[in-house]
Scaffold this active site. Structure first.
Site, PDB file in Angstrom:
ATOM      1  N   ASP A  35       0.849  -1.189   0.000  1.00 14.07           N
ATOM      2  CA  ASP A  35       0.000   0.000   0.000  1.00 14.07           C
ATOM      3  C   ASP A  35       0.891   1.247   0.000  1.00 14.07           C
ATOM      4  O   ASP A  35       1.904   1.303   0.711  1.00 14.07           O
ATOM      5  CB  ASP A  35      -0.917   0.000   1.239  1.00 14.07           C
ATOM      6  N   ASN A  97     -12.810  -3.183   2.318  1.00 12.77           N
ATOM      7  CA  ASN A  97     -13.787  -2.104   2.376  1.00 12.77           C
ATOM      8  C   ASN A  97     -14.647  -2.161   1.111  1.00 12.77           C
ATOM      9  O   ASN A  97     -14.113  -2.317   0.016  1.00 12.77           O
ATOM     10  CB  ASN A  97     -13.068  -0.752   2.453  1.00 12.77           C
ATOM     11  N   GLU A 105     -12.244   3.402  -1.171  1.00 13.43           N
ATOM     12  CA  GLU A 105     -11.646   4.503  -1.938  1.00 13.43           C
ATOM     13  C   GLU A 105     -11.401   4.088  -3.386  1.00 13.43           C
ATOM     14  O   GLU A 105     -11.645   4.863  -4.314  1.00 13.43           O
ATOM     15  CB  GLU A 105     -10.325   4.898  -1.263  1.00 13.43           C
ATOM     16  N   VAL A 106     -10.878   2.887  -3.576  1.00 13.42           N
ATOM     17  CA  VAL A 106     -10.538   2.423  -4.930  1.00 13.42           C
ATOM     18  C   VAL A 106     -11.535   1.331  -5.339  1.00 13.42           C
ATOM     19  O   VAL A 106     -11.613   0.280  -4.689  1.00 13.42           O
ATOM     20  CB  VAL A 106      -9.100   1.870  -4.979  1.00 13.42           C
ATOM     21  N   HIS A 110     -10.253  -5.436  -3.526  1.00 14.50           N
ATOM     22  CA  HIS A 110      -8.935  -5.669  -2.923  1.00 14.50           C
ATOM     23  C   HIS A 110      -9.071  -6.051  -1.471  1.00 14.50           C
ATOM     24  O   HIS A 110     -10.011  -5.648  -0.789  1.00 14.50           O
ATOM     25  CB  HIS A 110      -8.037  -4.429  -3.048  1.00 14.50           C
ATOM     26  N   HIS A 112      -6.913  -5.837   2.118  1.00 15.13           N
ATOM     27  CA  HIS A 112      -5.773  -5.279   2.845  1.00 15.13           C
ATOM     28  C   HIS A 112      -5.272  -6.360   3.800  1.00 15.13           C
ATOM     29  O   HIS A 112      -6.056  -6.907   4.582  1.00 15.13           O
ATOM     30  CB  HIS A 112      -6.189  -4.093   3.717  1.00 15.13           C
TER      31      HIS A 112
HETATM   32  P1  5GP Z   1      -9.805   1.341   0.219  1.00 17.17           P
HETATM   33  O1  5GP Z   1     -10.223   2.499   1.058  1.00 17.17           O
HETATM   34  O2  5GP Z   1     -10.361   1.430  -1.168  1.00 17.17           O
HETATM   35  O3  5GP Z   1     -10.086   0.024   0.885  1.00 17.17           O
HETATM   36  O4  5GP Z   1      -8.240   1.403   0.140  1.00 17.17           O
HETATM   37  C1  5GP Z   1      -7.511   1.811  -0.968  1.00 17.17           C
HETATM   38  C2  5GP Z   1      -6.057   1.744  -0.600  1.00 17.17           C
HETATM   39  O5  5GP Z   1      -5.300   1.957  -1.773  1.00 17.17           O
HETATM   40  C3  5GP Z   1      -5.608   2.794   0.415  1.00 17.17           C
HETATM   41  O6  5GP Z   1      -5.067   2.143   1.556  1.00 17.17           O
HETATM   42  C4  5GP Z   1      -4.571   3.618  -0.339  1.00 17.17           C
HETATM   43  O7  5GP Z   1      -3.479   4.008   0.458  1.00 17.17           O
HETATM   44  C5  5GP Z   1      -4.154   2.675  -1.441  1.00 17.17           C
HETATM   45  N1  5GP Z   1      -3.719   3.351  -2.659  1.00 17.17           N
HETATM   46  C6  5GP Z   1      -4.340   4.389  -3.291  1.00 17.17           C
HETATM   47  N2  5GP Z   1      -3.655   4.726  -4.404  1.00 17.17           N
HETATM   48  C7  5GP Z   1      -2.610   3.876  -4.477  1.00 17.17           C
HETATM   49  C8  5GP Z   1      -1.530   3.738  -5.414  1.00 17.17           C
HETATM   50  O8  5GP Z   1      -1.417   4.451  -6.396  1.00 17.17           O
HETATM   51  N3  5GP Z   1      -0.628   2.757  -5.161  1.00 17.17           N
HETATM   52  C9  5GP Z   1      -0.720   1.940  -4.067  1.00 17.17           C
HETATM   53  N4  5GP Z   1       0.236   1.014  -3.923  1.00 17.17           N
HETATM   54  N5  5GP Z   1      -1.722   2.035  -3.169  1.00 17.17           N
HETATM   55  C10 5GP Z   1      -2.651   3.007  -3.378  1.00 17.17           C
END
Ligand code: 5GP
Length: 126
Positions: A35, A97, A105-106, A110, A112
């Protein structure tokens, strides 16, 4: 019903090689990478290479082979990072999430993997 897949999301760009990533492990069907904003000493993201948005989409629409591959790659990362519960009882947390209330967020499915320190209680009340 899962939301539609947006192929401009950041993990889709990583999978297409348009932006770099710090790869931890990879198979034909799945990718594990660090991450960019680690919340713990170990913070690895594990994603399918297929276009799935969240867990319910992946569970309903991925093949058994893709589901097994992601699950086993996750376990491989846990072992290689020394987080297995059998090693010294270290342990880890897996989070996925999903959607608005899950604060995703993405929008590419995925997991974690978090570990390397005591992680506290699962959620704050509220
Ligand atoms: P979410 O909130 O969607 O579960 O988590 C998305 C995760 O993706 C976050 O922990 C964030 O730090 C990570 N992330 C966002 N953009 C990038 C990126 O460009 N590269 C990497 N390696 N992680 C990312």
């Amino acid at each position: 019903m899962p939301f539609d897949y947006d192929d401009q999301n950041i993990f889709a760009k990583i999978l297409r090689g348009e932006i770099p990533n710090d790869t931890v492990a990879e198979t034909e069907m799945s990718l594990a990478f660090n991450d960019i904003s680690a919340q713990a000493p170990v913070h690895v993201l594990v994603i399918p290479k297929g276009a799935y948005t969240c867990h319910d989409d992946f569970a309903a629409n991925a093949s058994d082979a893709e589901i097994a591959d992601l699950t086993r790659l996750t376990a491989r990362v846990i072992a290689e990072k020394g987080l297995s519960t059998g090693d010294d009882g270290a342990g880890y947390r897996i989070i996925t999430n999903s959607g608005r209330d899950g604060v995703q967020e993405v929008p590419h499915y995925h997991l974690h993997i978090l570990g390397g320190r005591p992680l506290g209680r699962m959620l704050e009340k509220g």
